[in-house]
Design an enzyme around this catalytic site. Structure first.
Site, PDB file in Angstrom:
ATOM      1  N   GLU A 128       0.531  -1.137  -0.141  1.00 49.14           N
ATOM      2  CA  GLU A 128       0.069  -0.214   0.094  1.00 49.14           C
ATOM      3  C   GLU A 128       0.700   0.966   0.274  1.00 49.14           C
ATOM      4  O   GLU A 128       1.781   0.812   0.834  1.00 49.14           O
ATOM      5  CB  GLU A 128      -1.067   0.220   1.656  1.00 49.14           C
ATOM      6  CG  GLU A 128      -1.949   1.266   1.335  1.00 49.14           C
ATOM      7  CD  GLU A 128      -2.465   1.180   2.509  1.00 49.14           C
ATOM      8  OE1 GLU A 128      -1.969   0.523   3.720  1.00 49.14           O
ATOM      9  OE2 GLU A 128      -3.441   1.439   2.709  1.00 49.14           O
ATOM     10  N   CYS A 135      -5.936  -3.353   2.276  1.00 49.45           N
ATOM     11  CA  CYS A 135      -5.503  -2.476   3.711  1.00 49.45           C
ATOM     12  C   CYS A 135      -6.947  -3.258   4.301  1.00 49.45           C
ATOM     13  O   CYS A 135      -7.399  -4.410   4.715  1.00 49.45           O
ATOM     14  CB  CYS A 135      -4.930  -1.559   3.720  1.00 49.45           C
ATOM     15  SG  CYS A 135      -4.019  -1.638   5.742  1.00 49.45           S
ATOM     16  N   LYS A 141      -9.229   1.627  -2.130  1.00 49.55           N
ATOM     17  CA  LYS A 141      -9.783   0.991  -1.756  1.00 49.55           C
ATOM     18  C   LYS A 141     -11.137   1.314  -1.154  1.00 49.55           C
ATOM     19  O   LYS A 141     -11.359   2.150  -1.298  1.00 49.55           O
ATOM     20  CB  LYS A 141      -8.737   1.994  -0.396  1.00 49.55           C
ATOM     21  CG  LYS A 141      -8.736   1.106   0.933  1.00 49.55           C
ATOM     22  CD  LYS A 141      -7.563   2.313   1.406  1.00 49.55           C
ATOM     23  CE  LYS A 141      -7.166   1.280   3.795  1.00 49.55           C
ATOM     24  NZ  LYS A 141      -6.275   2.344   3.527  1.00 49.55           N
TER      25      LYS A 141
HETATM   26  N1  LIG Z   1      -3.549   2.177   6.120  1.00 52.51           N
HETATM   27  C1  LIG Z   1      -4.574   0.994   6.705  1.00 52.51           C
HETATM   28  O1  LIG Z   1      -5.644   0.981   5.878  1.00 52.51           O
HETATM   29  C2  LIG Z   1      -4.499   0.497   7.840  1.00 52.51           C
HETATM   30  C3  LIG Z   1      -5.447  -1.093   8.310  1.00 52.51           C
HETATM   31  C4  LIG Z   1      -4.910  -0.928  10.089  1.00 52.51           C
HETATM   32  O2  LIG Z   1      -4.160  -0.940   9.946  1.00 52.51           O
HETATM   33  C5  LIG Z   1      -6.304  -1.709  10.730  1.00 52.51           C
HETATM   34  O3  LIG Z   1      -5.497  -2.019  11.918  1.00 52.51           O
HETATM   35  O4  LIG Z   1      -6.827  -1.994   9.997  1.00 52.51           O
END
Ligand SMILES: NC(=O)CCC(=O)C(=O)O
Length: 284
Positions: A46, A159, A118
């Site tokens: 990411e 993520c 996303k």
């Molecule tokens: N960049 C993100 O989306 C981080 C996501 C994350 O850390 C989580 O705990 O979920």
């Protein structure tokens, strides 16, 4: 020719700096290295081309497909002759000017074959630990993404998307053999949930799950957890690493996936008559 039943996936845990040209060059070198080591599907982290943080997205944002990151990734996929899941970059949509956290995907000829914005933005507040609000500057995507390869369909999330099992389940029901998440968890939620979520999504859906994080930079305002990982359809970890720059590899084996699904046949045992539409079921 019959489709191959096994192929190598690789996740490049890239060291990311605030110098975009350097990040792009580093990514390209590592993609070529992974290909030399036999990878057919290569994954980047990411926000692999710039610093991750709400204060940086606008500065580093590029249009897709007319930005330098797309040009570099397309050329790298072609030269390396691999499918490339190009992590994510901050995207600027024209003419609206809206920003997204976007993953682009390339085939071995360098064609841009998929784009995932996303869907679930990373908005959390864990008192005394971490507060983050992607929605302060980013917009969320409105569609789910998978793409075809000669090996099978692959689903993509970014993520925080991994926390939403519905997304992975839909990918599995659409025939995906793997779900891939470029991601950057942090020093609070990384140790809590990173591995657990990957293994959970893999076992829920009896498919492969791969995650790809940036390497940890302790001088950054957002410190990534690292630990890029590849998990099999039984939830077993096939490859992982620590927090430093590294490349990990594992085989995606379609015979193994078939055996797991035949042995514990939850895929065909679902009671959709009892939960036809989960959201509907919440209504009184
Ligand atoms: N960049 C993100 O989306 C981080 C996501 C994350 O850390 C989580 O705990 O979920």
């Amino acid at each position: 020719m019959a489709s191959p039943s096994k192929f190598k996936i690789s996740c490049i845990q890239l060291a990311v700096s605030s110098d975009k040209s350097l990040n792009l060059q580093n990514a390209k070198n590592k993609i070529l290295e992974a290909s030399k080591n036999g990878a057919k599907l290569v994954v980047l982290p990411e926000c692999f081309n710039s610093t991750y943080g709400v204060q940086y997205f606008d500065r580093f944002a590029e249009c897709i497909p007319n930005g330098e990151s797309v040009k570099t990734l397309s050329a790298a996929a072609k030269e390396a002759n691999v499918y490339l899941i190009g992590g994510s970059i901050p995207e600027r949509e024209e003419p609206s000017g809206k920003l997204y956290n976007t993953c682009t995907v390339y085939d071995p000829e360098g064609n841009l074959i998929a784009k995932h914005r996303k869907v679930h933005l990373f908005d959390i507040d864990i008192p005394g630990k971490i507060t983050f609000q992607e929605s302060a500057t980013l917009n969320s995507g409105n569609s789910l993404t998978c793409f075809d390869t000669e090996y099978g369909k692959i689903g993509v999330g970014i993520c925080y998307d991994i926390r939403f099992p519905e997304m992975a389940m839909i990918a599995a029901r659409r025939g995906c053999i793997a779900m891939v998440y470029p991601g950057a968890f942090n020093l609070t939620t990384g140790p809590l949930h990173w591995e657990l979520l990957q293994r959970a999504r893999a076992v829920d859906n009896q498919f492969y799950v791969a995650t790809c994080s940036p390497a940890r930079d302790t001088s950054a305002s957002y410190i990534a957890w690292g630990y890029s990982t590849i998990v099999d359809p039984n939830g077993q970890i096939l490859a992982t690493t620590d927090h430093k720059e590294d490349i990990i590899y594992a085989d995606i084996d379609l015979e193994h996936l078939k055996t797991v699904r035949q042995s514990i046949p939850i895929y065909n045992q679902r009671r959709f008559d009892l939960y036809p539409n989960v959201a509907e079921n919440f209504k009184e």
